[in-house]
Structures are given as structure tokens and as C-alpha cells.
Design a protein around this motif. Structure first.
Motif, mmCIF file in Angstrom:
data_model
loop_
_atom_site.group_PDB
_atom_site.id
_atom_site.type_symbol
_atom_site.label_atom_id
_atom_site.label_comp_id
_atom_site.label_asym_id
_atom_site.label_seq_id
_atom_site.Cartn_x
_atom_site.Cartn_y
_atom_site.Cartn_z
ATOM 1 N N GLU A 110 0.835 -1.194 0.000
ATOM 2 C CA GLU A 110 0.000 0.000 0.000
ATOM 3 C C GLU A 110 0.871 1.245 0.000
ATOM 4 N N ARG A 150 -7.841 -3.414 6.661
ATOM 5 C CA ARG A 150 -8.468 -2.396 5.817
ATOM 6 C C ARG A 150 -9.652 -1.706 6.505
ATOM 7 N N LEU A 159 -11.601 0.764 9.201
ATOM 8 C CA LEU A 159 -11.326 2.150 9.575
ATOM 9 C C LEU A 159 -10.511 2.249 10.855
ATOM 10 N N GLN A 168 -6.794 1.245 10.490
ATOM 11 C CA GLN A 168 -6.072 2.244 9.702
ATOM 12 C C GLN A 168 -5.778 3.482 10.528
ATOM 13 N N ILE A 188 -7.708 10.091 6.377
ATOM 14 C CA ILE A 188 -8.133 8.710 6.154
ATOM 15 C C ILE A 188 -9.630 8.632 5.891
ATOM 16 N N VAL A 189 -10.417 9.371 6.668
ATOM 17 C CA VAL A 189 -11.867 9.375 6.451
ATOM 18 C C VAL A 189 -12.204 9.910 5.061
ATOM 19 N N ARG A 249 -11.065 7.313 2.288
ATOM 20 C CA ARG A 249 -11.981 6.171 2.187
ATOM 21 C C ARG A 249 -13.257 6.571 1.443
ATOM 22 N N GLY A 250 -13.734 7.778 1.720
ATOM 23 C CA GLY A 250 -14.919 8.248 1.019
ATOM 24 C C GLY A 250 -14.661 8.437 -0.463
ATOM 25 N N VAL A 267 -12.452 6.851 -2.314
ATOM 26 C CA VAL A 267 -12.327 5.542 -2.953
ATOM 27 C C VAL A 267 -13.717 4.940 -3.191
ATOM 28 N N ARG A 268 -14.602 5.097 -2.227
ATOM 29 C CA ARG A 268 -15.974 4.597 -2.396
ATOM 30 C C ARG A 268 -16.669 5.311 -3.555
ATOM 31 N N ALA A 294 -7.853 5.469 -6.676
ATOM 32 C CA ALA A 294 -7.244 5.467 -5.347
ATOM 33 C C ALA A 294 -5.807 5.987 -5.383
#
Length: 257
Positions: free
Chosen positions: A11, A120, A122, A125, A165-166, A169-170, A172-173, A231
């Protein structure tokens, strides 16, 4: 499985969360102790991949060729980390181990998730990034900086890590065409700014750190309103923003603003 795939992380995000605190610490207190702790922290980061593979095989009660390779590489990295730590003990000007001990619970959460292939999530991480952030406090305390400011720098990085990080992740979604609630992400950005402000008011961080976090929040708003990106692009953007937070905070500490 090749030696390279065992010895180096797959990663990209982890590189930023590792080198940002090292760079911040060295910019604030550029000492031999800082460089030695930087080497130790890098070795610990590199050890995570082989330790994860070895621990996973142990949990699943199996022994593969990669198990032997992972164990050997992990031992090499641990020895390198130990050498850096010993060097820091010799040259230190302060108790750099305080923040490292404080980071142990976060590190254990991350390592347990690695062993059970749940890294992986939350929480793991966040825990891993926060644990690595303690390097900044260790380097600055080892260089003789007041513990309040040292832990404050760790706090600034922790706020940045949670917000980043939050958001990542959003993002990537969104690229995967999944539903993403913008409000919680934006509220986290606001919380990061407020947390940094509290550190400033407590005398633990410079005012420029608040400016940096506001800029981070602006990037978040912009990112959520632009077309989704892969990503990899999200990772590079976050690394650039992270460097900005580090540089602005370091300038703030050095200039007292």
C-alpha cells in the motif's frame, strides 16, 4: 511470493504516514537522535509487511515458504530498528520513549488487525497512522524539546491523519460508485480543525497548524465536489497535503507563530 513482495509494503498510503512525522521531527529538532529514530521508525514500518505475513500464517497454523522469508526479513528490520533505538539512547537529550510507550495501544490494535487480515477497516487504519505519528514526538523530545509541544505535534498529525483517512476512504468509495455521505466526512474535517485549535490554545502547537488544517478542510470540500478519481490519485493528493501540514507546522514552531 517474491522477496520484494515480502520486504516492501504494497500500500502507498503508509509511506506518507511514516515519513511525515519523521520529517516534522527533523525539521523542528534536527539532531543525531532524530536521524537515528527516523531510521528506527522506517525499519518498523518496513517490518509491518513481513510481520503481517508471518503472523497470518501462525494464526492459520500453517508454514509456507513465505513464512520463512517473512520471518527472516522481519528479524533484519527489527535489528535495524534496534540499532537506531540504541543510537538514540546514546545521543538523546530527552526521554524520547514516552510517546513511543503511549503509542503501544494503537500499534497493538493495528498489528492484531494485520494478523487477522482485517487491516483495511477504519479503526485499524486510524490506529496504525496515529501510532506512527508518535515518531514526531519521540524525535523532538529526544532532541530536547518540551514534552508539551512534542505531544502537541503528535496531536496535530493525529488530527490530520483522521481527517485524511476518512476523506480518502470516502473518495475511494465514490470511485467505486458506492454511496458516500458527505456530511460525516465534512464534520470530521471541522473536528480536526477544532482539535488543532485546542492544542494551540493549550500552548502545544503553533497557530500556523490551524491554518494548515483549514487548508486541508478546503481540499476535502473541493475533492468531494469534483469527479471521482482512482485510489492512486487520492493517495498522491493526500501525501502532498500531508507534506503541506508538516512544513507549515514546522515553520510555525521554528518562528513561534
Amino acid at each position: 511470493m517474491t522477496l520484494r513482495s515480502v520486504a516492501f509494503p504494497t500500500e502507498h498510503g503508509g509511506w506518507g504516514f511514516t515519513f511525515e512525522p519523521i520529517l516534522l521531527g527533523l525539521l523542528v529538532t534536527p539532531t543525531a537522535t532524530g536521524w537515528e529514530l527516523g531510521v528506527a521508525a522506517t525499519a518498523v514500518f518496513l517490518a509491518r509487511r513481513p510481520v503481517k505475513l508471518f503472523a497470518t500464517d501462525l494464526v492459520r497454523r500453517r508454514w509456507l515458504d513465505r513464512s520463512t522469508t517473512a520471518l527472516s526479513v522481519a528479524v533484519l528490520y527489527v535489528l535495524l530498528a534496534a540499532a537506531g533505538a540504541v543510537g538514540a539512547l546514546v545521543t538523546r537529550k530527552g526521554p524520547f520513549w514516552w510517546p513511543l510507550l503511549a503509542a503501544v495501544p494503537f500499534a497493538l490494535v493495528s498489528l492484531r488487525a494485520d494478523a487477522y487480515s482485517k487491516n483495511r477497516g477504519l479503526v485499524p487504519q486510524l490506529a496504525g497512522a496515529i501510532a506512527m505519528g508518535s515518531t514526531a514526538a519521540a524525535i523532538t523530545m529526544g532532541g530536547g524539546l518540551d514534552w508539551v509541544v512534542s505531544f502537541g505535534l503528535w496531536g496535530v498529525l493525529a488530527a490530520r491523519d483522521v481527517a485524511a483517512i476518512v476523506l480518502a476512504r470516502g473518495m475511494v468509495r465514490r470511485f467505486k460508485e458506492k454511496d458516500v455521505a458527505h456530511r460525516p466526512i465534512l464534520l470530521i474535517q471541522v473536528a480536526a480543525i477544532l482539535a488543532t485549535l485546542c492544542l494551540v490554545l493549550a500552548g502545544a502547537a503553533p497557530w500556523l497548524s490551524v491554518v494548515a488544517m483549514i487548508l486541508l478542510g478546503a481540499v476535502s470540500v473541493f475533492s468531494l465536489h469534483r469527479p471521482p478519481v482512482p485510489a492512486k490519485n487520492v493517495g498522491w493528493t493526500q501525501m502532498a497535503v500531508g507534506m503541506m501540514v508538516v512544513l507549515v507546522t514546522a515553520v510555525g514552531v521554528r518562528l513561534g507563530i
